[in-house]
Enzyme design. Structure first.
Site, PDB file in Angstrom:
ATOM      1  N   ILE A 110      16.536  14.384  15.266  1.00 20.44           N
ATOM      2  CA  ILE A 110      15.262  14.534  14.549  1.00 20.44           C
ATOM      3  C   ILE A 110      15.377  13.960  13.140  1.00 20.44           C
ATOM      4  O   ILE A 110      14.476  13.251  12.658  1.00 20.44           O
ATOM      5  CB  ILE A 110      14.851  16.018  14.494  1.00 20.44           C
ATOM      6  CG1 ILE A 110      14.536  16.526  15.900  1.00 20.44           C
ATOM      7  CG2 ILE A 110      13.663  16.229  13.559  1.00 20.44           C
ATOM      8  CD1 ILE A 110      14.304  18.022  15.976  1.00 20.44           C
ATOM      9  N   HIS A 111      16.478  14.255  12.486  1.00 20.55           N
ATOM     10  CA  HIS A 111      16.719  13.764  11.124  1.00 20.55           C
ATOM     11  C   HIS A 111      16.722  12.232  11.075  1.00 20.55           C
ATOM     12  O   HIS A 111      16.077  11.622  10.220  1.00 20.55           O
ATOM     13  CB  HIS A 111      18.067  14.318  10.650  1.00 20.55           C
ATOM     14  CG  HIS A 111      18.515  13.798   9.326  1.00 20.55           C
ATOM     15  ND1 HIS A 111      17.826  14.020   8.147  1.00 20.55           N
ATOM     16  CD2 HIS A 111      19.605  13.059   8.975  1.00 20.55           C
ATOM     17  CE1 HIS A 111      18.461  13.440   7.141  1.00 20.55           C
ATOM     18  NE2 HIS A 111      19.543  12.847   7.615  1.00 20.55           N
TER      19      HIS A 111
END
Length: 206
Positions: A166-167
Site C-alpha cells: 500500500i505504501h
C-alpha cells in the site's frame, strides 16, 4: 519556473532506503523459509542454510533502522483531529475528488496509519522472532509458546508486507511523491496541493 521545497534531509532518505533494503532481504528469506513456492529466493543469499541463518539478522537490522526513523518522524505522525475527518472522506479521495479533502500537515491520516502499523508490526516481529531464534533463545521458551510465536510472526509479516505494498502504491500513485525520497525535494505545487498545512508552516502562501 518550478520551485522546489525540501521535504526530507539526506540522513532521513538514506535511513529509509536502508530499512527498505533490509525489509526486502528479511521478506525474501522469510518467505523462502515459510513456503517451498518461495524457496527460489534462497539463490540470492547463498542457499537455504544461509537464508535461514541470515533472516533474523536482517530482521534485527531492519528494526534498528526503523527505530532511528521512528525517532526522527514520530512527532509528525501524531494523530490530530483533522486526521479523523480526512479518514472519513478517504473514499472521495479514492474516487478522484481531492479538492474537498481536509487540509493536512506533513502527513495525512493514511500515511500516519501506515507509519504506526509498521512500528507495531516490527515490534511484534522482533519479539516473536526472538522466541524461536535458534540457537540463541528458542530453548529458553516453552514449545507451546514458540508455536504461538511462529504463528503470530507469520501473520504479522503478512500484514507488514501488505502495508508495504500500500505504501509503495500510494507513493507511485501520487505523482511527484517519489522525488521526495529519491532527491529529498517536492515541487511547491505538490506541497500546496497535497499537504497545504505543512506548506503554510514552511512559510508558503496559498
Amino acid at each position: 519556473m518550478t520551485r522546489y521545497i525540501q521535504r526530507y534531509r539526506d540522513r532521513v532518505r538514506i535511513n529509509h532506503w536502508i530499512v527498505a533494503l533490509f525489509f526486502l532481504s528479511a521478506g525474501m528469506t522469510g518467505l523462502a523459509i515459510l513456503h517451498p513456492a518461495f524457496f527460489f529466493f534462497t539463490s540470492l543469499f547463498g542457499g537455504g542454510a544461509w537464508s535461514r541463518t541470515l533472516h533474523p539478522y536482517f530482521g534485527v537490522l531492519m528494526m534498528l533502522g526503523f527505530l532511528l526513523m521512528f525517532v526522527q518522524l514520530w512527532r509528525d505522525n501524531l494523530w490530530a483531529r483533522d486526521d479523523t475527518a480526512w479518514l472519513r472522506r478517504m473514499p472521495r479521495l479514492l474516487g478522484g475528488d481531492e479538492e474537498h479533502m481536509p487540509q493536512v500537515g506533513k502527513y495525512n491520516a493514511g500515511q500516519k496509519l501506515v507509519f504506526w502499523l509498521f512500528g507495531i508490526c516490527l515490534l511484534l516481529l522482533i519479539v516473536t522472532g526472538i522466541m524461536f531464534w535458534r540457537p540463541w533463545f528458542a530453548d529458553a521458551v516453552p514449545v507451546p509458546v514458540r508455536r504461538i510465536a511462529v504463528l503470530v510472526h507469520a501473520i504479522t509479516a503478512t500484514v507488514l508486507i501488505l502495508g508495504a505494498i500500500i505504501h509503495i502504491h500510494a507513493a507511485i500513485w501520487v505523482k511527484g511523491s517519489m522525488r521526495a525520497m529519491t532527491r529529498g525535494m517536492v515541487s511547491e505545487y505538490w506541497a500546496r496541493r497535497h499537504h497545504s498545512l505543512w506548506y503554510r508552516q514552511l512559510g508558503g502562501k496559498e
